[in-house]
Design an enzyme around this catalytic site. Sequence first.
Site, short mmCIF file in Angstrom:
data_model
loop_
_atom_site.label_atom_id
_atom_site.label_comp_id
_atom_site.label_asym_id
_atom_site.label_seq_id
_atom_site.Cartn_x
_atom_site.Cartn_y
_atom_site.Cartn_z
N ARG A 17 -7.14 18.42 4.36
CA ARG A 17 -7.87 18.76 3.12
C ARG A 17 -9.16 19.50 3.43
O ARG A 17 -9.81 19.22 4.44
CB ARG A 17 -8.20 17.48 2.33
N HIS A 42 -11.67 5.43 -1.02
CA HIS A 42 -11.76 4.61 0.21
C HIS A 42 -12.55 3.32 -0.03
O HIS A 42 -13.05 2.71 0.91
CB HIS A 42 -12.43 5.39 1.38
N ARG A 102 -2.55 -1.75 -3.52
CA ARG A 102 -3.60 -0.75 -3.48
C ARG A 102 -3.31 0.26 -4.58
O ARG A 102 -2.22 0.83 -4.63
CB ARG A 102 -3.58 -0.04 -2.13
N GLU A 143 -7.75 -2.49 5.17
CA GLU A 143 -7.63 -2.45 3.71
C GLU A 143 -6.65 -3.49 3.19
O GLU A 143 -6.87 -4.10 2.14
CB GLU A 143 -7.20 -1.03 3.27
N ASP A 173 -4.11 16.37 13.69
CA ASP A 173 -4.29 15.15 14.45
C ASP A 173 -5.40 15.30 15.49
O ASP A 173 -5.33 16.17 16.36
CB ASP A 173 -2.97 14.79 15.14
N MET A 174 -6.43 14.47 15.37
CA MET A 174 -7.59 14.60 16.26
C MET A 174 -7.21 14.47 17.73
O MET A 174 -7.76 15.15 18.59
CB MET A 174 -8.65 13.57 15.88
N ARG A 175 -6.23 13.61 18.03
CA ARG A 175 -5.84 13.44 19.44
C ARG A 175 -5.32 14.75 20.02
O ARG A 175 -5.67 15.14 21.13
CB ARG A 175 -4.75 12.37 19.57
N ASN A 194 0.88 -1.17 0.00
CA ASN A 194 0.00 0.00 0.00
C ASN A 194 0.92 1.23 0.00
O ASN A 194 1.42 1.63 1.04
CB ASN A 194 -0.88 -0.07 1.25
N GLY A 231 -12.88 7.36 13.49
CA GLY A 231 -14.13 6.61 13.63
C GLY A 231 -14.03 5.46 14.62
O GLY A 231 -14.98 5.17 15.35
N HIS A 260 -15.88 6.57 7.02
CA HIS A 260 -14.44 6.32 7.11
C HIS A 260 -13.80 7.64 7.55
O HIS A 260 -13.65 8.57 6.74
CB HIS A 260 -13.89 5.86 5.75
N LEU A 261 -13.47 7.73 8.84
CA LEU A 261 -12.94 8.98 9.37
C LEU A 261 -11.50 8.77 9.83
O LEU A 261 -11.24 8.30 10.94
CB LEU A 261 -13.81 9.46 10.56
N GLY A 262 -10.55 9.08 8.94
CA GLY A 262 -9.13 8.99 9.28
C GLY A 262 -8.50 10.33 8.94
O GLY A 262 -9.17 11.36 9.03
N GLY A 321 -9.14 5.67 11.78
CA GLY A 321 -8.52 6.20 13.01
C GLY A 321 -9.45 6.96 13.95
O GLY A 321 -9.55 6.63 15.13
#
Length: 392
Positions: free
Chosen positions: A240, A180, A92, A378, A282-284, A10, A329, A207-209, A327
């Site tokens: 994005r 995705h 991929r 994936e 980064d969400m964290r 990938n 989600g 798909h939330l990454g 990630g």
Amino acid sequence: MTSGCITVLNAGSSSIKFGLYEEGTGGNLLFRGQIERIGSAAHLKATNSEGRSVAERSWPKGELDHHGATLEIVRLARELLAGRPVLAVGHRVVHGGTDFSSPVRINSDVLAKLAKLVPLAPLHQPHNLAPIEAIAKAAPQIPQVACFDTAFHRTQPALAQEFALPRDLTAAGVRRYGFHGLSYDYVISRLQEIQPALARSRLIVAHLGNGASLCAVHEGRSVASTMGFTAVDGLMMGTRTGALDPGVLLYLMQERGMDAQAIEDLLYRKSGLLGVSGLSSDMRTLRQSETPSAKAAIALFVYRIVREIGSLTAALGGLDGLVFTAGIGENDAATRSEVAAGCAWLGLALNEESNGLGAGQISSDQSRIAAWVVPTDEERVIARYTSASLSS
Ligand code: ADP
């Protein structure tokens, strides 16, 4: 007799992830790893199926390109598999255009067709094709299979794939493809195993990454998705924009003098969670921050998901289930909770205790819509298709 193996690659813009699987559609994962920072100070890490480190290596800055990185992975695979043969390599590939609606064995004709799609995905397709070419040269006897991110969406009705553009542009390929797809394919196949009735119903998979999209699925087939011509459309993402009034692009060109390169940089690398928060993609990091801009970025991320769920519910003619993956989600209970709150009008209610645990069913008994967390994989779906192609 030792059984053969499948290698999955990938390849992204600066990394190549890989997985080594036993042959067979349910083949076990044996090893996985990645080479990161290709083109700068490349670093390889590999683990066995229990997550224990089995290889680690660094290269000086600029020494390893995609071609070299692929050959390093092939070399490592041989070493780790200790005599077990690699029967095929699955890749991929982001874009299969309108020609490829399922995985395909690669030959020179296929490769030429895939190379023609580079202008449709200039940031991804060349990196996906580089390892295919490297292996075709180094080990031409090994069958290679391309698995496409667009293929899952080829079942969408014609209307869902069109823009309101003059026909000649649509004919030239300026249309909605959706991405995705390998993740959606895996999630639906997993649901078919654990919740077959739900898998046949009207679903939205989120798909939330770093990249993020939603897919409307009915009877296991894609009906509509938020990503379109490129992977920048639809939801707000890590860096994005997601959907943007095309008039903004005209303004940036005409009033701000931005050229294509500057606009690409803005849309793909400087916007989304990073651009709005001014802090991180980064969400964290954003969840840990108390700053108003971090909260504003998360609020917009959630708002856009809720709005698009409404749109895809219309495309499906109603909604029976919402499935979170990737990630954010899979791991961010707060995002799931906030999205569910925005979907209360649909009759969605979470069981917050299950949501906190973050696996399996997370909707409450009273909820009219089922909500689930299904971790994506994936690489496994690529291994499955590659293995199947050997016997077809
Ligand atoms: P990619 O699209 O690069 O494969 P991932 O699916 O790995 O991305 O998702 C990356 C995102 O998931 C990042 O925003 C990261 O912060 C988020 N994420 C990962 N783990 C957690 C966690 N425990 N809590 C909240 N967010 C998380």
